[in-house]
Design a protein around this motif. Structure first.
Motif, mmCIF file in Angstrom:
data_model
loop_
_atom_site.group_PDB
_atom_site.id
_atom_site.type_symbol
_atom_site.label_atom_id
_atom_site.label_comp_id
_atom_site.label_asym_id
_atom_site.label_seq_id
_atom_site.Cartn_x
_atom_site.Cartn_y
_atom_site.Cartn_z
ATOM 1 N N ARG A 272 0.949 -1.144 -0.237
ATOM 2 C CA ARG A 272 -0.054 -0.157 0.006
ATOM 3 C C ARG A 272 0.828 1.291 -0.176
ATOM 4 O O ARG A 272 0.513 2.194 -0.726
ATOM 5 C CB ARG A 272 -0.933 -0.099 1.336
ATOM 6 C CG ARG A 272 -2.176 1.075 1.140
ATOM 7 C CD ARG A 272 -3.293 0.734 2.167
ATOM 8 N NE ARG A 272 -4.023 1.881 2.128
ATOM 9 C CZ ARG A 272 -5.269 1.917 1.585
ATOM 10 N NH1 ARG A 272 -5.539 0.713 0.651
ATOM 11 N NH2 ARG A 272 -5.928 2.787 1.590
ATOM 12 N N ARG B 30 -11.640 -5.486 3.138
ATOM 13 C CA ARG B 30 -10.818 -6.009 2.075
ATOM 14 C C ARG B 30 -11.571 -6.732 1.031
ATOM 15 O O ARG B 30 -11.160 -6.455 -0.049
ATOM 16 C CB ARG B 30 -9.664 -6.683 2.543
ATOM 17 C CG ARG B 30 -8.385 -6.879 1.425
ATOM 18 C CD ARG B 30 -7.509 -8.033 1.636
ATOM 19 N NE ARG B 30 -8.032 -9.423 1.885
ATOM 20 C CZ ARG B 30 -8.484 -9.868 0.738
ATOM 21 N NH1 ARG B 30 -8.239 -9.527 -0.349
ATOM 22 N NH2 ARG B 30 -9.041 -11.170 0.968
ATOM 23 N N VAL C 256 -14.246 -4.265 -1.092
ATOM 24 C CA VAL C 256 -13.524 -3.112 -1.806
ATOM 25 C C VAL C 256 -12.183 -3.159 -2.259
ATOM 26 O O VAL C 256 -11.664 -2.432 -3.049
ATOM 27 C CB VAL C 256 -13.587 -1.721 -1.025
ATOM 28 C CG1 VAL C 256 -15.108 -1.433 -0.619
ATOM 29 C CG2 VAL C 256 -12.753 -1.783 0.343
ATOM 30 N N GLY C 257 -11.423 -4.287 -1.904
ATOM 31 C CA GLY C 257 -10.065 -4.536 -2.390
ATOM 32 C C GLY C 257 -8.913 -3.896 -1.578
ATOM 33 O O GLY C 257 -9.078 -3.043 -0.888
ATOM 34 N N ALA D 147 -8.062 -0.259 -1.945
ATOM 35 C CA ALA D 147 -9.159 0.640 -2.049
ATOM 36 C C ALA D 147 -8.651 2.094 -1.382
ATOM 37 O O ALA D 147 -8.076 2.281 -0.416
ATOM 38 C CB ALA D 147 -10.589 0.115 -1.573
ATOM 39 N N SER D 148 -9.323 3.283 -2.029
ATOM 40 C CA SER D 148 -8.973 4.425 -1.527
ATOM 41 C C SER D 148 -9.822 4.529 -0.063
ATOM 42 O O SER D 148 -10.784 3.983 -0.077
ATOM 43 C CB SER D 148 -9.387 5.484 -2.521
ATOM 44 O OG SER D 148 -10.910 5.415 -2.853
ATOM 45 N N ARG D 149 -9.671 5.434 0.712
ATOM 46 C CA ARG D 149 -10.171 5.771 1.897
ATOM 47 C C ARG D 149 -11.737 6.317 1.503
ATOM 48 O O ARG D 149 -12.524 5.952 2.151
ATOM 49 C CB ARG D 149 -9.508 6.664 2.898
ATOM 50 C CG ARG D 149 -8.646 5.887 3.845
ATOM 51 C CD ARG D 149 -8.986 4.951 4.468
ATOM 52 N NE ARG D 149 -10.043 5.105 5.543
ATOM 53 C CZ ARG D 149 -9.658 5.166 6.819
ATOM 54 N NH1 ARG D 149 -8.386 4.722 7.297
ATOM 55 N NH2 ARG D 149 -10.617 5.530 7.854
ATOM 56 N N ASN E 148 -13.308 4.969 -0.883
ATOM 57 C CA ASN E 148 -14.346 4.071 -1.283
ATOM 58 C C ASN E 148 -14.784 3.104 -0.026
ATOM 59 O O ASN E 148 -15.734 2.735 0.317
ATOM 60 C CB ASN E 148 -13.587 2.962 -2.203
ATOM 61 C CG ASN E 148 -13.644 3.631 -3.633
ATOM 62 O OD1 ASN E 148 -14.215 4.498 -4.109
ATOM 63 N ND2 ASN E 148 -12.524 3.250 -4.426
ATOM 64 N N VAL E 149 -13.636 3.263 0.973
ATOM 65 C CA VAL E 149 -13.919 2.513 2.322
ATOM 66 C C VAL E 149 -14.984 3.297 3.077
ATOM 67 O O VAL E 149 -15.858 2.773 3.512
ATOM 68 C CB VAL E 149 -12.734 2.657 3.196
ATOM 69 C CG1 VAL E 149 -13.002 1.940 4.607
ATOM 70 C CG2 VAL E 149 -11.581 1.606 2.419
#
Length: 247
Positions: free
Chosen positions: A35, A201, A204-205, A208-210, A212-213
């Motif tokens: 990351r 995880r 969203v993967g 993932a950007s925050r 998206n979180v």
């Protein structure tokens, strides 16, 4: 390039070996490294000289990233010696138990440190409350000054307690930029934290950007309940550690 000091030890009383727990294609620590690289940060794995942390060094070597080994409990001195070793003028602290840290906030924090000529930029209030989106931006000089008169075996886990004692300290808190932030605990200390983080995880993967979180939690308003009840216990633990260091 911004240096991210990934502060990590394998010993953990609440969740033993948490940095080696499976997370995506590797472990939690491997994820933190990847990351960092994803956000164009330069990671240095900053661990201890304990034999139990040999596996951390082995992992850093496999990931082909830099590492440093220093005192076990004196985190400030470990950072200071790491700065000397790599000739770092400043760095951002990335805890290995914050797998969804926000690289954009890291960059904003470091920009604030440099442009306003500060000694330290503290995390946003939501991050400190359990959101775990950003760490501390620090100059190597302020870290060196903070641990100047400390014994090598002084426990400086609550490192801000020592930095804030420095006369004339120039510090600010990173302002919040995100809106409508729901309750969320995204740091890894308990098994319930792991269950939530791994669920996030999967949904969203890993990278993932925050943003998206945040949206995931806003769209699923009960998701935070998986581990939110642990937050009071975690905060109390932080207070207890601080009281011990004041004694």
């Amino acid at each position: 390039m911004i240096t991210s000091l990934i502060t990590v030890r394998s010993s953990s009383t609440r969740l033993p070996g948490k940095c080696f727990l499976p997370f995506g294609k590797g472990s939690v620590l491997e994820h933190i490294i990847q990351r960092s690289i994803h956000y164009d940060l330069d990671p240095i794995v900053c661990t201890t000289t304990e034999a139990s942390d040999d596996a951390i060094v082995d992992l850093a070597k496999r990931c082909n990233v830099k590492f440093f080994r220093g005192p076990t409990v004196n985190k400030l001195l470990r950072w200071s010696e790491c700065c000397d070793h790599f000739d770092l003028k400043s760095f951002h602290s990335v805890d290995a138990d914050d797998p969804f840290f926000d690289g954009c906030e890291v960059k904003s924090s470091m920009k604030m440190l440099q442009e306003e000529n500060l000694d330290m930029v503290c995390p946003t209030k939501s991050s400190s409350a359990g959101g775990a989106s950003v760490g501390y931006s620090l100059t190597g000089d302020v870290v060196k000054r903070a641990c100047k008169d400390l014994d090598r075996n002084t426990d400086t886990e609550m490192m801000w307690h020592y930095i804030e004692k420095i006369p004339g300290l120039k510090t600010k808190i990173l302002p919040e930029t995100r809106r409508n932030i729901s309750n969320m605990r995204l740091t890894l200390d308990y098994k319930e934290d792991y269950w939530l983080l791994e669920s996030v995880r999967r949904m969203v993967g890993s990278l993932a950007s925050r943003e998206n979180v945040d949206q995931l939690f806003l769209s699923n308003p009960d998701l935070y309940k998986i581990n939110w009840f642990r937050n009071d216990e975690w905060k109390q633990g932080q207070k207890n550690n601080l009281f011990k260091q004041k004694d």
